[in-house]
Design a protein around this motif. Structure first.
Motif, PDB file in Angstrom:
ATOM      1  N   UNK A  48       0.854  -1.193   0.000  1.00  0.00           N
ATOM      2  CA  UNK A  48       0.000   0.000   0.000  1.00  0.00           C
ATOM      3  C   UNK A  48       0.895   1.250   0.000  1.00  0.00           C
ATOM      4  N   UNK A  49       1.521   1.490  -1.132  1.00  0.00           N
ATOM      5  CA  UNK A  49       2.491   2.589  -1.221  1.00  0.00           C
ATOM      6  C   UNK A  49       1.839   3.935  -1.508  1.00  0.00           C
ATOM      7  N   UNK A  50       0.656   3.911  -2.122  1.00  0.00           N
ATOM      8  CA  UNK A  50      -0.071   5.158  -2.362  1.00  0.00           C
ATOM      9  C   UNK A  50      -0.646   5.661  -1.031  1.00  0.00           C
ATOM     10  N   UNK A  51      -0.333   6.898  -0.670  1.00  0.00           N
ATOM     11  CA  UNK A  51      -0.699   7.405   0.655  1.00  0.00           C
ATOM     12  C   UNK A  51      -2.203   7.458   0.861  1.00  0.00           C
ATOM     13  N   UNK A  52      -2.953   7.873  -0.161  1.00  0.00           N
ATOM     14  CA  UNK A  52      -4.409   7.943  -0.025  1.00  0.00           C
ATOM     15  C   UNK A  52      -5.010   6.558   0.175  1.00  0.00           C
ATOM     16  N   UNK A 108      -3.045  -5.042  -1.606  1.00  0.00           N
ATOM     17  CA  UNK A 108      -3.936  -4.116  -2.314  1.00  0.00           C
ATOM     18  C   UNK A 108      -4.857  -4.863  -3.274  1.00  0.00           C
ATOM     19  N   UNK A 109      -6.121  -4.488  -3.268  1.00  0.00           N
ATOM     20  CA  UNK A 109      -7.081  -5.112  -4.168  1.00  0.00           C
ATOM     21  C   UNK A 109      -7.704  -6.381  -3.618  1.00  0.00           C
ATOM     22  N   UNK A 110      -7.317  -6.805  -2.416  1.00  0.00           N
ATOM     23  CA  UNK A 110      -7.880  -7.998  -1.801  1.00  0.00           C
ATOM     24  C   UNK A 110      -8.606  -7.584  -0.510  1.00  0.00           C
ATOM     25  N   UNK A 111      -9.769  -6.964  -0.672  1.00  0.00           N
ATOM     26  CA  UNK A 111     -10.505  -6.459   0.480  1.00  0.00           C
ATOM     27  C   UNK A 111     -10.974  -7.567   1.414  1.00  0.00           C
ATOM     28  N   UNK A 112     -11.194  -8.755   0.876  1.00  0.00           N
ATOM     29  CA  UNK A 112     -11.688  -9.852   1.714  1.00  0.00           C
ATOM     30  C   UNK A 112     -10.703 -10.187   2.833  1.00  0.00           C
ATOM     31  N   UNK A 113      -9.405 -10.166   2.513  1.00  0.00           N
ATOM     32  CA  UNK A 113      -8.397 -10.461   3.542  1.00  0.00           C
ATOM     33  C   UNK A 113      -8.346  -9.355   4.587  1.00  0.00           C
ATOM     34  N   UNK A 114      -8.579  -8.111   4.142  1.00  0.00           N
ATOM     35  CA  UNK A 114      -8.608  -6.981   5.077  1.00  0.00           C
ATOM     36  C   UNK A 114      -9.791  -7.112   6.029  1.00  0.00           C
ATOM     37  N   UNK A 115     -10.964  -7.438   5.491  1.00  0.00           N
ATOM     38  CA  UNK A 115     -12.152  -7.610   6.316  1.00  0.00           C
ATOM     39  C   UNK A 115     -11.976  -8.760   7.301  1.00  0.00           C
ATOM     40  N   UNK A 116     -11.427  -9.864   6.814  1.00  0.00           N
ATOM     41  CA  UNK A 116     -11.246 -11.035   7.669  1.00  0.00           C
ATOM     42  C   UNK A 116     -10.305 -10.717   8.822  1.00  0.00           C
ATOM     43  N   UNK A 117      -9.165 -10.106   8.508  1.00  0.00           N
ATOM     44  CA  UNK A 117      -8.215  -9.736   9.558  1.00  0.00           C
ATOM     45  C   UNK A 117      -8.854  -8.796  10.575  1.00  0.00           C
TER      46      UNK A 117
END
Length: 210
Positions: A48-52, A108-117
């Motif tokens: 996630x290198x893009x700051x926004x 980046x682009x894998x929202x499912x892993x973010x939600x799960x974590x």
């Protein structure tokens, strides 16, 4: 249980259950502190290198963690009435350790892993903080709870403060978070094992533990 005399500090310090609970709680709380403080930096290391995008991802994760931690706090009391507090606490500490591996899987682009974590970590974090005094009350009696927590809470705070510093040092040395998070994972596993080895409490039949 209210009629039981409180245990002295000397008796607490001679109790294997006290040291196992202390070690287990320090390890788990320290692991949680490391994740909370370094989560955004881990995201950056994982692409996630893009700051926004980084800011948006961190904000999304933080909100999910907040809500799931509330659910964890509300659920743990119910679960502790159905199952033994020791089993619930051990399972929660295992989940804390597992959430470290989930953190390293986010891309980046894998929202499912973010939600799960976020949901898993938030739930276990909320449950963790509630379980420590519940377990202390079951192990040593309600009249010794304040005395036990008077030792456990300050040392948990020290671990939660200094363990993230260790992670920073490891990150600087190795140039990435992989080795640092492996160490944190190991600390969390030690915490789960410590709680798993706590013997049955003499007060469990009184307080409802199994």
């Amino acid at each position: 249980d209210m009629k039981l005399a409180p245990q002295s500090f000397v008796r607490l310090f001679h109790s294997g259950s006290f040291w196992l609970l202390l070690i287990g709680s320090i390890c788990s709380i320290s692991s949680i502190g490391c994740i909370n403080l370094h989560m955004k930096f881990v995201f950056r290391d994982e692409g996630f290198t893009d700051q926004k995008l980084l800011n948006a991802t961190w904000t999304k994760a933080s909100v999910l963690i907040l809500w799931s931690s509330i659910i964890g706090r509300l659920s743990v009391g119910y679960l502790s009435d159905i199952f033994s507090k020791k089993r619930v606490m051990t399972a929660t500490y295992v989940v804390v350790a597992a959430s470290i591996l989930l953190l390293l899987s986010i891309r980046p682009g894998h929202d499912s892993s973010l939600y799960l974590f976020s949901i898993v970590f938030g739930f276990s974090m909320g449950a963790d903080y509630i379980l420590i005094p519940l377990m202390a009350a079951e192990q040593f009696g309600v009249n010794t709870l304040a005395r036990a927590m008077g030792v456990i809470l300050p040392l948990n705070t020290i671990g939660q403060t200094w363990c993230p510093y260790l992670v920073s040092t490891l990150r600087q040395h190795y140039g990435n978070y992989l080795a640092a998070m492996v160490v944190v994972f190991g600390i969390a596993v030690v915490g789960a094992l410590a709680v798993a080895f706590i013997p049955r409490s003499p007060y469990s039949s009184i307080s409802g533990g199994a």
